[in-house]
Design a protein around this motif. Structure first.
Motif, PDB file in Angstrom:
ATOM      1  N   PRO A   1     -17.077 -22.753  30.161  1.00  0.00           N
ATOM      2  CA  PRO A   1     -18.126 -21.725  30.289  1.00  0.00           C
ATOM      3  C   PRO A   1     -17.565 -20.314  30.150  1.00  0.00           C
ATOM      4  O   PRO A   1     -18.167 -19.455  29.484  1.00  0.00           O
ATOM      5  N   TYR A   2     -16.401 -20.112  30.758  1.00  0.00           N
ATOM      6  CA  TYR A   2     -15.766 -18.800  30.687  1.00  0.00           C
ATOM      7  C   TYR A   2     -15.365 -18.488  29.242  1.00  0.00           C
ATOM      8  O   TYR A   2     -15.640 -17.403  28.729  1.00  0.00           O
ATOM      9  N   ALA A   3     -14.748 -19.483  28.590  1.00  0.00           N
ATOM     10  CA  ALA A   3     -14.325 -19.278  27.202  1.00  0.00           C
ATOM     11  C   ALA A   3     -15.522 -18.980  26.315  1.00  0.00           C
ATOM     12  O   ALA A   3     -15.471 -18.088  25.462  1.00  0.00           O
ATOM     13  N   ASN A   4     -16.621 -19.718  26.544  1.00  0.00           N
ATOM     14  CA  ASN A   4     -17.822 -19.484  25.738  1.00  0.00           C
ATOM     15  C   ASN A   4     -18.381 -18.087  25.956  1.00  0.00           C
ATOM     16  O   ASN A   4     -18.733 -17.388  25.006  1.00  0.00           O
ATOM     17  N   ALA A   5     -18.446 -17.676  27.241  1.00  0.00           N
ATOM     18  CA  ALA A   5     -18.984 -16.349  27.557  1.00  0.00           C
ATOM     19  C   ALA A   5     -18.135 -15.272  26.900  1.00  0.00           C
ATOM     20  O   ALA A   5     -18.658 -14.321  26.300  1.00  0.00           O
ATOM     21  N   LEU A   6     -16.806 -15.445  26.989  1.00  0.00           N
ATOM     22  CA  LEU A   6     -15.904 -14.452  26.401  1.00  0.00           C
ATOM     23  C   LEU A   6     -16.062 -14.394  24.892  1.00  0.00           C
ATOM     24  O   LEU A   6     -16.159 -13.309  24.305  1.00  0.00           O
ATOM     25  N   THR A   7     -16.096 -15.571  24.276  1.00  0.00           N
ATOM     26  CA  THR A   7     -16.174 -15.606  22.822  1.00  0.00           C
ATOM     27  C   THR A   7     -17.448 -14.929  22.343  1.00  0.00           C
ATOM     28  O   THR A   7     -17.440 -14.158  21.388  1.00  0.00           O
ATOM     29  N   ARG A   8     -18.521 -15.235  23.055  1.00  0.00           N
ATOM     30  CA  ARG A   8     -19.801 -14.654  22.678  1.00  0.00           C
ATOM     31  C   ARG A   8     -19.769 -13.134  22.792  1.00  0.00           C
ATOM     32  O   ARG A   8     -20.200 -12.424  21.895  1.00  0.00           O
ATOM     33  N   ALA A   9     -19.189 -12.670  23.914  1.00  0.00           N
ATOM     34  CA  ALA A   9     -19.124 -11.230  24.118  1.00  0.00           C
ATOM     35  C   ALA A   9     -18.248 -10.573  23.061  1.00  0.00           C
ATOM     36  O   ALA A   9     -18.607  -9.541  22.493  1.00  0.00           O
ATOM     37  N   VAL A  10     -17.099 -11.197  22.782  1.00  0.00           N
ATOM     38  CA  VAL A  10     -16.193 -10.610  21.787  1.00  0.00           C
ATOM     39  C   VAL A  10     -16.866 -10.584  20.421  1.00  0.00           C
ATOM     40  O   VAL A  10     -16.804  -9.578  19.710  1.00  0.00           O
ATOM     41  N   SER A  11     -17.529 -11.701  20.067  1.00  0.00           N
ATOM     42  CA  SER A  11     -18.205 -11.706  18.765  1.00  0.00           C
ATOM     43  C   SER A  11     -19.273 -10.637  18.712  1.00  0.00           C
ATOM     44  O   SER A  11     -19.459  -9.979  17.678  1.00  0.00           O
ATOM     45  N   ALA A  12     -19.975 -10.451  19.841  1.00  0.00           N
ATOM     46  CA  ALA A  12     -21.033  -9.442  19.870  1.00  0.00           C
ATOM     47  C   ALA A  12     -20.458  -8.056  19.634  1.00  0.00           C
ATOM     48  O   ALA A  12     -20.976  -7.289  18.814  1.00  0.00           O
ATOM     49  N   VAL A  13     -19.380  -7.735  20.334  1.00  0.00           N
ATOM     50  CA  VAL A  13     -18.792  -6.409  20.160  1.00  0.00           C
ATOM     51  C   VAL A  13     -18.245  -6.255  18.753  1.00  0.00           C
ATOM     52  O   VAL A  13     -18.461  -5.241  18.092  1.00  0.00           O
ATOM     53  N   ALA A  14     -17.548  -7.309  18.307  1.00  0.00           N
ATOM     54  CA  ALA A  14     -16.901  -7.206  17.000  1.00  0.00           C
ATOM     55  C   ALA A  14     -17.939  -7.091  15.894  1.00  0.00           C
ATOM     56  O   ALA A  14     -17.722  -6.402  14.902  1.00  0.00           O
ATOM     57  N   SER A  15     -19.073  -7.761  16.056  1.00  0.00           N
ATOM     58  CA  SER A  15     -20.018  -7.804  14.944  1.00  0.00           C
ATOM     59  C   SER A  15     -20.836  -6.518  14.815  1.00  0.00           C
ATOM     60  O   SER A  15     -21.220  -6.147  13.733  1.00  0.00           O
ATOM     61  N   GLU A  16     -21.123  -5.865  15.929  1.00  0.00           N
ATOM     62  CA  GLU A  16     -22.053  -4.763  15.762  1.00  0.00           C
ATOM     63  C   GLU A  16     -21.473  -3.365  15.944  1.00  0.00           C
ATOM     64  O   GLU A  16     -22.081  -2.399  15.547  1.00  0.00           O
ATOM     65  N   SER A  17     -20.335  -3.264  16.575  1.00  0.00           N
ATOM     66  CA  SER A  17     -19.791  -1.917  16.707  1.00  0.00           C
ATOM     67  C   SER A  17     -18.697  -1.745  15.661  1.00  0.00           C
ATOM     68  O   SER A  17     -18.058  -2.702  15.255  1.00  0.00           O
TER      69      SER A  17
END
Lengths: 310, 86
Positions: A45-61
């Motif tokens: 769950p932690y890995a998934n949450a992190l990956t999602r957050a990182v992808s979110a930051v990486a994709s839009e900013s």
């Protein structure tokens, strides 16, 4: 009892005591696989949450971060080899090290220097025996890796990543580990850890929930607290640590599974040996009895012949 | 009324999961309160306590050390290096 029989009896005894050890190790490994799988799943769950957050930051900013930028030229690459501490796991460490050597050759052929980092006594021994320099090694954690271990390794790797090339810094970091697919299938593989390629969450979480797959399609416009840079600064090292942790956990599950399989085979082989030796011992016993009978009959014949001659 | 779907995870396990009316967490800029319908946020969590008011009016306190918080579509994820229910 004849000498031959004694030899066989002794072999049977020693094989059956070995068999007990193999059987015990098989059972221990079997119970540890389950634990390792549970640990691996509870970290996802932690890995998934992190990956999602990182992808979110990486994709839009449009934030450039040192950990995600491709270096112009790569002169030195770090390879983290995640191996076992103990043997008795069949071809597990041999397969892993073969994969690591393959990666080493590949990197060398691209003109890159390789800096080795190892986890586990087996990997360490392999390279020290071959006089290869190891930058840093960690032992005693391969069977029960904790988030703290992963953090420690992550820090060491990041430190050398942040150092200048002249000061033994590296431009790329690879990780070689054994991916746990199922208890009978585990494949050694290597991945590039840095510079970062953000991968899908369900690829990391081996067999974990794949709910993140369906909603990773579109990310909302996030507000960053305090700023996108600060968020990325804090997220990326954690993401690395979590990737390392999931590799360590997957490797430990694979290690236990390989050990169980190897010990199962060893137990079966011991059974076969015991059977063979029992047969041989029986043959020896019968041969001995036959010989004794022949001797008695022969002796009686001789006696009868001599008394008849009187 | 909409509720928040809250998920508190630590590096090695899931700490708490459930529905809540309100979440208050501490970020590096100060405390942040989240109610249903909050705009998407990605924030850095500072060491400290997060308070979750569940749907049954219970208050759950979680000690979260280092990590981040994400809010989107009424889904709150607090991912901390170490987290513990108080």
């Amino acid at each position: 009892m004849g000498a031959q029989q004694r030899v066989f009896k002794q072999k049977i005894r020693s094989t059956s005591s070995l068999r007990k050890i193999f059987k015990a190790m098989e059972l221990i490994a079997a119970s540890r696989i389950q634990k390792a799988i549970v640990r691996s799943q509870s970290a996802s769950p932690y890995a998934n949450a992190l990956t999602r957050a990182v992808s979110a930051v990486a994709s839009e900013s449009n934030v450039d971060h040192v950990l995600t930028t491709e270096p112009e030229s790569v002169t030195r690459a770090a390879v983290l080899v995640v191996g076992p501490d103990r043997g008795f796991a069949g071809a597990y460490s041999a397969n892993l090290l073969r994969e690591a050597e393959e990666l080493n050759r590949l990197l060398r052929s691209e003109g890159k220097d390789v800096a080795l980092f190892t986890v586990g006594g087996k990997a360490e021994n392999y390279y020290t025996f071959r006089d290869r320099e190891i930058e840093q090694s960690w032992t005693g954690i391969s069977e029960m890796p904790t988030p703290e271990n992963a953090r420690e390794i992550g820090e060491a790797l990041l430190q050398s990543f942040n150092a200048e090339s002249a000061e033994n810094g590296v431009d790329e970091i690879y990780i070689v580990f054994t991916k746990f697919v199922s208890s009978v299938k585990h494949d050694p593989e290597y991945r590039r850890l840095l510079p970062l390629e953000v991968v899908d969450a369900d690829e990391i979480a081996s067999g974990g929930a794949s709910e993140s797959a369906k909603d990773s399609a579109a990310f909302p416009l996030y507000e960053f607290e305090p700023s996108a840079e600060a968020v990325l600064d804090s997220l990326l090292p954690r993401y690395i640590d979590s990737r390392i942790l999931s590799a360590l956990l997957s490797a430990s599950a694979s290690e236990q599974a390989s050990r169980q399989a190897a010990m199962h085979t060893a137990t079966e082989n011991a059974d076969d040996l015991i059977k063979t030796y029992t047969r041989l011992a029986n043959t020896a016993r019968q041969a001995e009895i036959t010989q004794e009978l022949t001797e008695i009959v022969g002796g009686a014949d001789a006696l009868a012949a001599s008394s008849a001659g009187d | 009324m909409a509720v928040l779907d809250v998920n508190v995870v630590a590096a090695d396990r899931q700490v708490w999961v459930g529905e809540a009316k309100r979440v208050i967490a501490r970020t590096s800029d100060g405390e942040i309160g989240i109610l249903p319908g909050h705009e998407p946020v990605l924030g850095v969590v500072a060491d400290g306590e997060a308070r979750i008011l569940t749907s049954n009016e219970e208050t759950i306190r979680v000690q979260a050390d280092g990590g981040f918080l994400s809010v989107e579509n009424n889904r709150v994820i607090i991912a901390a290096d170490q987290a513990e229910l108080l």
